[in-house]
Structures are given as structure tokens and as C-alpha cells.
Design an enzyme around this catalytic site. Structure first.
Site, short mmCIF file in Angstrom:
data_model
loop_
_atom_site.label_atom_id
_atom_site.label_comp_id
_atom_site.label_asym_id
_atom_site.label_seq_id
_atom_site.Cartn_x
_atom_site.Cartn_y
_atom_site.Cartn_z
N GLY A 14 0.88 -1.26 0.12
CA GLY A 14 -0.05 -0.17 0.08
C GLY A 14 0.70 1.38 0.00
O GLY A 14 1.68 1.27 -0.76
N GLY A 15 0.72 2.11 1.03
CA GLY A 15 1.27 3.29 1.14
C GLY A 15 0.92 4.22 -0.13
O GLY A 15 0.07 3.96 -0.66
N THR A 16 1.85 5.20 -0.31
CA THR A 16 1.56 6.29 -1.43
C THR A 16 1.78 5.59 -2.81
O THR A 16 0.74 5.70 -3.56
CB THR A 16 2.82 7.52 -1.26
OG1 THR A 16 2.68 8.02 0.17
CG2 THR A 16 2.31 8.54 -2.32
N ALA A 17 2.68 4.87 -2.83
CA ALA A 17 2.95 4.12 -4.26
C ALA A 17 1.58 3.02 -4.54
O ALA A 17 1.07 3.31 -5.59
CB ALA A 17 4.02 3.47 -4.59
N SER A 40 -0.34 -5.11 4.63
CA SER A 40 -0.34 -5.50 5.97
C SER A 40 -0.36 -4.34 6.94
O SER A 40 0.58 -3.75 6.73
CB SER A 40 0.78 -6.44 6.52
OG SER A 40 0.82 -6.67 7.92
N LYS A 79 3.44 25.05 -1.95
CA LYS A 79 4.91 24.94 -2.13
C LYS A 79 5.25 25.69 -3.49
O LYS A 79 4.75 25.32 -4.49
CB LYS A 79 5.65 23.49 -2.24
CG LYS A 79 6.84 23.45 -2.39
CD LYS A 79 7.55 22.03 -2.68
CE LYS A 79 9.09 22.04 -3.02
NZ LYS A 79 9.21 20.78 -3.02
N PRO A 97 12.65 28.26 -7.68
CA PRO A 97 11.30 28.35 -8.00
C PRO A 97 10.60 27.28 -8.85
O PRO A 97 11.55 27.22 -9.74
CB PRO A 97 11.21 29.78 -8.20
CG PRO A 97 12.47 30.12 -8.95
CD PRO A 97 13.32 29.15 -8.48
N THR A 344 11.22 14.52 -5.53
CA THR A 344 10.93 13.83 -7.03
C THR A 344 10.39 12.42 -6.70
O THR A 344 9.84 11.75 -7.64
CB THR A 344 12.06 13.29 -7.95
OG1 THR A 344 12.89 13.01 -7.12
CG2 THR A 344 12.68 15.15 -8.58
N ILE A 346 7.48 11.17 -5.24
CA ILE A 346 6.15 10.92 -5.65
C ILE A 346 5.90 11.18 -7.14
O ILE A 346 4.99 10.36 -7.95
CB ILE A 346 5.22 11.86 -5.00
CG1 ILE A 346 4.99 11.34 -3.26
CG2 ILE A 346 3.73 11.87 -5.42
CD1 ILE A 346 4.37 12.23 -2.65
#
Length: 499
Positions: A14-17, A40, A79, A97, A344, A346
Site C-alpha cells: 500500500g502506502g503512497t505508491a 499488512s 509549495k 522556484p 521527486t 512521488i
């Protein structure tokens, strides 16, 4: 649905990915495909970075996500770029920037006009010709305006957010669009007769079959590496940092609309302001700093009280030799890791998902599609790699063994060529899959004191008085526009404050 169409996708981790993949596939593939995600609760996610870059806006929009609701759910802030401290030399700082510097004039890149002007007078840093940097310097924010004649149209932004909350947000979206979640720990995978992954086995004996597997299992690469032995390209000779320690701290004041990266004697510290706390971390090289001293350094450098016990992470910078092997596509840490210096991580997940959708296979798994995916992902990873290496190489610091190593190390030929072209006449050529545009390279190169020996000859064809007047009018317009924007905290309070 044809006889060859994929009908079952299994996302491992799972997680972000994992949840980015689940939400995107459920939203953008045709109906009827079974998508399940196995994770899990006993296995934590890494979440080393909570800062992003502007392309995430397109990903959220593609999924139909309301930006204000997303920011509320993730304790997010805006941001406008990254402030770098102590990178060129101790005591120096500059701003990278989002968005362009100034405006090109008569076909000449703005930075060439800036460099020409700097030969005849002292010039403020080039960030003064950026709408995003001008707003960040005053703690201001507004979304870009539609009128291309106004400087606000050049403002570009991304987000800071809690990565765990983002994963939870995407999980809710994905499950609402038909993704099933299986709680369990994967202990093995079964192979088909042709060598593809046929199924995964959980610790309670359950077997989950699939046709396409997305490996989001983290650094280990449960399928892509443990089972398929894909191999890993180690980039630590150019990116020597191999450890990180992270800790949240109390937010002492209004959240700045930018990330800060502060270089230390054996690495660098991130500072990421959210609505409810500050995210802090130290990325460092274990060859030059031990873990005990790293924790002490981080805790002594944060601005507010620590809100948790510091969390440690080990990694090797590099990438999987094939992001897609057989019927397994790796995303996130399973596919590789470039330290979060330019936020970078994500984006590399997002890029992998977008390319998978563009080259989505059927059950025959055409090698041409797989090879093209791997070629494109290699190009993306290597471009990010070179841009991050640039920060270490383009330094004048000689105050520690770490910086002496970085300053004098050999770099990849692709970066060496870019540096030579820049040092000669300030030329930069951006191609194909490259994520960071000319303005980003200019920001880092000039910010860290790498000034070309000469200027592009075509820049001298423009009347110098006209150039000088145009530059001053541009700079003034950015400053005046920034002064009229709302404060960052006021903008958040109005449109996306959590709770």
C-alpha cells in the site's frame, strides 16, 4: 472485452505508491477489471518525503480530485519552490522556484539576457525575476491567474502534505471505485510455467492469483527482485548519502510556502511545513557521519519540540534495471530511489503510472511495450539522478571530507556534457523525458555560483538599453504583484484549512 484482455490486477503493498496506483487504475482503466491491493497493517510505510512538484496537480485533476478537499484531508500547504542554504558555500542561500525566470525576448532565453546584463552591473539574484520566488520571499500565495499579460500567470506551485494521510485519502477514493483491499502479509510468490508470477501466498495460507502484478513492496522489491532477480544499478558513487533520520516537530509559526534544504557537513536537512506540524529530516552519508551523531545533529537543528522518536532509514541510491519485468511492474521504492532533495519521489511514482497506462498490456505481454516502458523510465530516473547530482557537484565547499569528495568526484557523461556547455556560454538543452526545465537548472547553477565564462552571442544583438529597461520592469512587476497577494496562512484559512 477480448480474449487477451487483463482481468485481474494485484497490487502488492500500500502506502503512497500502492494507493496512487490503485486509484489511477480504478479511475482510468475500462470497467470490468478486478483490482485488489494487498497490504499488512503490521508493515509500516517509509514516507521519507512530504513535498511534491507541480505535475502532481495534473495527477489529482486526472482522478477528479478537488484540490481544496485534498489539502484539507492531508493537512496540506502550498509549495512555491525550495530554498537552499549552505550548498554553494557556507552562509549562502538561493531559491529554486517553480515556473520560469522572466520572459524570453526576441527568441533569446531570459537567463542569457540576465547574464549579459550582469557583465555591466551588479544584478540581484535571478530569483528576483520569478513570480513564485517573489511570492515565497514575502510568505504570500495565490493560485495563478488566467491573464497571460499579468505576472501572476507565471506562478507555479505544488504541495506539502502528510504522505500517510494522502495514502488514506487515495484508499478511500480507490475503494469507492471498486478496488478491494486484502489485509495480510505476503510470504511467497508462485511462478507460472513460463516464469511469470502466477500468484502470491499470504502468511495465513491464502493464495491470491493475478495476471498483472504491481510491486509496491518497498526497497525489498518482493516480486521484482526477490522472485524475478531483476538487478539494481547502484548510483552511490555519485549520490553518497545512504541514510536518513526523520522526526516531526511542533509548528512554531505560520507555514512557509516553500521547502527548505540546509546542507550540513555530511549531508542535508529538510524542513517541510504542514498545517499541523513541521516535517524534518536529515539525509546523510554513513561513511562520514554515524547514526548517533546524525540524530543529535537533527534534533539540535529543528525549530520546535520533537513530536516523536526519530525514525531511521537506510537506502542505496539507484534504480531497478528493469522497472517492468515479465508481468510485474515496480513502482515507488521497489523501482528505485533518488534521495528527496528535489521532491521527486512521488513524481516518479506518478510517471510510472502514466507510462503504464499509455503502454497498458494484455495477457500476451508484448515485449515491445515492456521495452518501451523500461526505456522511458530509465530516461526519467537518469534525468532526475543527474539533476540531484548537480547539487553536490556544483559546490565550492571544502570544509569537510564529504564535500571534498562531492566537489571532486567524476559524474555521469550526461551531466558532464551539460556542465561543459553551461560553463562555456550558458547553454542548456532540455529534451524528451527531462523533468526539470531550463529555469530549474539555471536556478541551481547560478545559485551555487557556477557562472558561464561567456554569454550566448545572440544576446548581444539586442539593444542593451532596451534589455536593461525590460529587465527592471519585469522585476518590479513581480515584486508589486507579490505584495498584493494574500498571506499564505490566510489563503489556507480561506480555502483549505483542516478541521
Amino acid at each position: 472485452m477480448s480474449d487477451h484482455d487483463i482481468q485481474k490486477i494485484v497490487i502488492v503493498g500500500g502506502g503512497t505508491a500502492g494507493w496512487m496506483a490503485a486509484a489511477a487504475l480504478a479511475s482510468l482503466l475500462k470497467a470490468g477489471i478486478n483490482i485488489c491491493l494487498i497490504e499488512s497493517d503490521d508493515i509500516g510505510t517509509v514516507g521519507v518525503g512530504e513535498a511534491t512538484i507541480p505535475p502532481l496537480i495534473a495527477f489529482n485533476t486526472m482522478l477528479g480530485i478537488n484540490e481544496d478537499m485534498f489539502l484539507k484531508a492531508t493537512m496540506g500547504t502550498f509549495k512555491l519552490g525550495i530554498e537552499f542554504v549552505n550548498w554553494g558555500a557556507c552562509g549562502e542561500r538561493y531559491f529554486h522556484p517553480f515556473g520560469p525566470h522572466g520572459q524570453d525576448f526576441q527568441g533569446i532565453n531570459f537567463h542569457q539576457l540576465y547574464l549579459r546584463e550582469a557583465q555591466s552591473r551588479n544584478m540581484p539574484p535571478i530569483q528576483n525575476w520569478s513570480m513564485s520566488a517573489s511570492a515565497a520571499a514575502l510568505g504570500k500565495f495565490a493560485r495563478p491567474g488566467p491573464d497571460a499579460r499579468l505576472p501572476l500567470s507565471q506562478l507555479a506551485y505544488a504541495f506539502h502534505f502528510d504522505a500517510g494521510l494522502y495514502a488514506a485519502f487515495l484508499r478511500q477514493l480507490a475503494e469507492g471505485r471498486g478496488v478491494s483491499r486484502i489485509e495480510g502479509k505476503i510470504v511467497d510468490a508462485g511462478l507460472a510455467d513460463n516464469g511469470d508470477i502466477a500468484n502470491v501466498r499470504l502468511d495465513d495460507g491464502r493464495i491470491v492469483e493475478g495476471e498483472l502484478f504491481i510491486d509496491c513492496s518497498g526497497f525489498r522489491g518482493l516480486l521484482i527482485e526477490d522472485k524475478l532477480g531483476t538487478g539494481y544499478d547502484d548510483w552511490s558513487q555519485w549520490l553518497p548519502c545512504d541514510r536518513a533520520v526523520a522526526v516531526p516537530s511542533k509548528l512554531l509559526g505560520p507555514a512557509d510556502p516553500f521547502t527548505r534544504s540546509t546542507a550540513h557537513h555530511a549531508g542535508w536537512q529538510w524542513r517541510i511545513p504542514l498545517q499541523h506540524r513541521m516535517g524534518n529530516g536529515l539525509v546523510y552519508s554513513s561513511s562520514f557521519l554515524d547514526s548517533k551523531d546524525a540524530i543529535s545533529l537533527l534534533l539540535s537543528a529543528i525549530e520546535g519540540d520533537a513530536l516523536a522518536t526519530p525514525r531511521q532509514l537506510s537506502f542505496t541510491a539507484g534504480r531497478r534495471r528493469r522497472a517492468w519485468n515479465r508481468n510485474v511492474v515496480s513502482l515507488g521504492l521497489s523501482s528505485g530511489f533518488v534521495e528527496p532533495l528535489e521532491s521527486t519521489s512521488i513524481h516518479l511514482i506518478q510517471s510510472g503510472i502514466a507510462k503504464l497506462l499509455a503502454l497498458f498490456p494484455d495477457r500476451r505481454f508484448d515485449p515491445l511495450e515492456r521495452d518501451e516502458y523500461n526505456r522511458q523510465m530509465q530516461a526519467v530516473f537518469e534525468d532526475v539522478r543527474d539533476f540531484v547530482i548537480l547539487h553536490y557537484k556544483a559546490t565550492r565547499r571544502d570544509d569537510s571530507e564529504f564535500w571534498n569528495y562531492c566537489r571532486t568526484m567524476d559524474v555521469p557523461d550526461s551531466l558532464s556534457t551539460k556542465l561543459d556547455l553551461w560553463k562555456s556560454k550558458g547553454r542548456l538543452f532540455r529534451e524528451g523525458f527531462e523533468l526539470f526545465g531550463t529555469a530549474s537548472w539555471v536556478a541551481v547553477l547560478l545559485g551555487q555560483g557556477i557562472v558561464p565564462a561567456e554569454t550566448e552571442p545572440a544576446a548581444f544583438a539586442i539593444d542593451p538599453a532596451m534589455t536593461s529597461d525590460a529587465l527592471e520592469k519585469m522585476r518590479t512587476s513581480y515584486t508589486r504583484m507579490a505584495e498584493h497577494l494574500p498571506r499564505h496562512e490566510d489563503f489556507i484559512a480561506q480555502v483549505c484549512a483542516a478541521g
